[in-house]
Write an enzyme that holds these catalytic residues in place. Structure first.
Site, PDB file in Angstrom:
ATOM      1  N   GLU A   1      -1.154   1.651  -5.296  1.00 38.75           N
ATOM      2  CA  GLU A   1      -0.970   0.434  -4.503  1.00 38.75           C
ATOM      3  C   GLU A   1      -0.965  -0.817  -5.373  1.00 38.75           C
ATOM      4  OE1 GLU A   1      -4.073   0.711  -1.488  1.00 38.75           O
ATOM      5  OE2 GLU A   1      -3.942   2.893  -1.666  1.00 38.75           O
TER       6      GLU A   1
ATOM      7  N   HIS B   1       0.844  -1.206   0.000  1.00 41.48           N
ATOM      8  CA  HIS B   1       0.000   0.000   0.000  1.00 41.48           C
ATOM      9  C   HIS B   1       0.882   1.262   0.000  1.00 41.48           C
ATOM     10  CE1 HIS B   1      -2.904   2.927   1.566  1.00 41.48           C
ATOM     11  NE2 HIS B   1      -3.848   2.039   1.665  1.00 41.48           N
TER      12      HIS B   1
END
Ligand code: TA6
Length: 296
Positions: free
Chosen positions: A270, A167
């Protein structure tokens, strides 16, 4: 903490190239090589900083970030596993490994730069949340390119399914002067629009809260930062979904670990397997999620 840091330096330190320090009560890995500098939190195996030689920092960490045991640091590269997004009721968003202490398994240097292997395995506390046997490992290579490989190993006797993500929070000069290329004509689920499905037209641009899961894409994305006059390339393998997220003003206010106005200087691109992109890992099998970040 000092004795733990001393033990880690004795066992895994690489002189000035790689050493362990404590930031508040968290052990950190500091990497300094001619190619790049980097910082990795042992908790969550979370890369926090990566700065190629002669360049500005590439990753973003909030000025209001909290460095406490059991609390994720806002920024860098949180590892989302064994699920991406909201879990079942009462379970933590983005899984349970990003707030747990991992173990340093190996450090070294090769032609791609200095590398670190960190791992975490199931125990009674993880099985109480998610009743499977696993070994999860992150290999980080911090050189002129930042390489991250998240390896899921099913060490149990029954198959399990995961969604996962690296992420990554990127630093940008001004989100309003930043585009993401590479997702043109790609279908996405729009979290801001109740997860309705749309198709990307042209580059992804930003003029408000943006939270999209791009589907069935293996594309390399380019963050085109006109303010810092640089392009960040995010290549990937083992990932069929890419999430693009900026909280903008309202959602930013909901994060105690984001300072006012910080949304302007950050952008998440991400590297994921998320939404309908579910990975089934059989007994004894492994799955790798890989992100390669470089500046052009
Ligand atoms: O990846 C985007 C997202 O799922 C957003 O919806 C927002 O929740 C963000 O992750 C941050 O989540 P966190 O749990 O780290 O605060």
């Amino acid at each position: 903490m000092n004795s733990e840091i001393n033990d880690l330096n004795r066992q895994f330190g690489l002189g000035e190239g790689l050493r362990f320090i404590a930031v508040e009560d968290l052990p950190m890995i500091e990497i300094a090589s001619p190619a790049a500098s980097a910082r990795i939190a042992v908790q969550g195996a979370q890369v926090l900083e990566w700065q190629p030689a002669g360049q500005q920092p590439v990753l973003w960490v909030s000025r209001a970030a909290v460095y406490q045991a059991g609390k994720g640091v806002r920024g860098g590269v949180p590892v989302c596993w064994p699920w991406f997004g909201a879990g079942e009721p009462g379970k933590p968003a983005h899984g349970f490994v990003r707030t747990r202490m991992w173990h340093v398994r190996q450090t070294g240097q090769d032609e791609q730069g200095i590398f670190v292997r960190l791992g975490i395995r199931d125990d009674a506390s993880t099985r109480a949340i998610w009743d499977y046997a696993f070994d999860l490992e992150l290999v980080v290579r911090a050189g002129a390119t930042l390489g991250m490989e998240l390896v899921t190993h099913n060490t149990g006797a029954s198959p399990f399914s995961i969604t996962d993500a690296l992420h990554t929070y990127f630093r940008v000069g001004d989100i309003a002067a930043t585009d993401v290329l590479g997702l043109e004509n790609t279908a996405y689920l729009d979290k801001v629009g109740g997860f309705s499905q749309s198709t990307q037209t042209g580059a992804v641009t930003f003029d408000g809260e943006t939270d999209r899961i791009y589907l069935d894409t293996q594309a390399e994305c380019v963050i085109d930062d006109r303010n810092l006059n640089r392009q960040i390339h995010v290549a990937k393998t083992g990932s069929d979904t890419t999430v693009v997220w900026n909280p903008w003003t309202e959602k930013e206010k909901g994060f105690a670990d984001m300072a006012s106005g910080e949304y302007r200087e950050m952008l998440c691109v991400e590297t994921c397997n998320a939404a309908t992109d579910v990975i089934i890992v059989g007994p004894g099998e492994r799955h790798s999620l890989i992100a390669q970040v470089r500046l052009a």
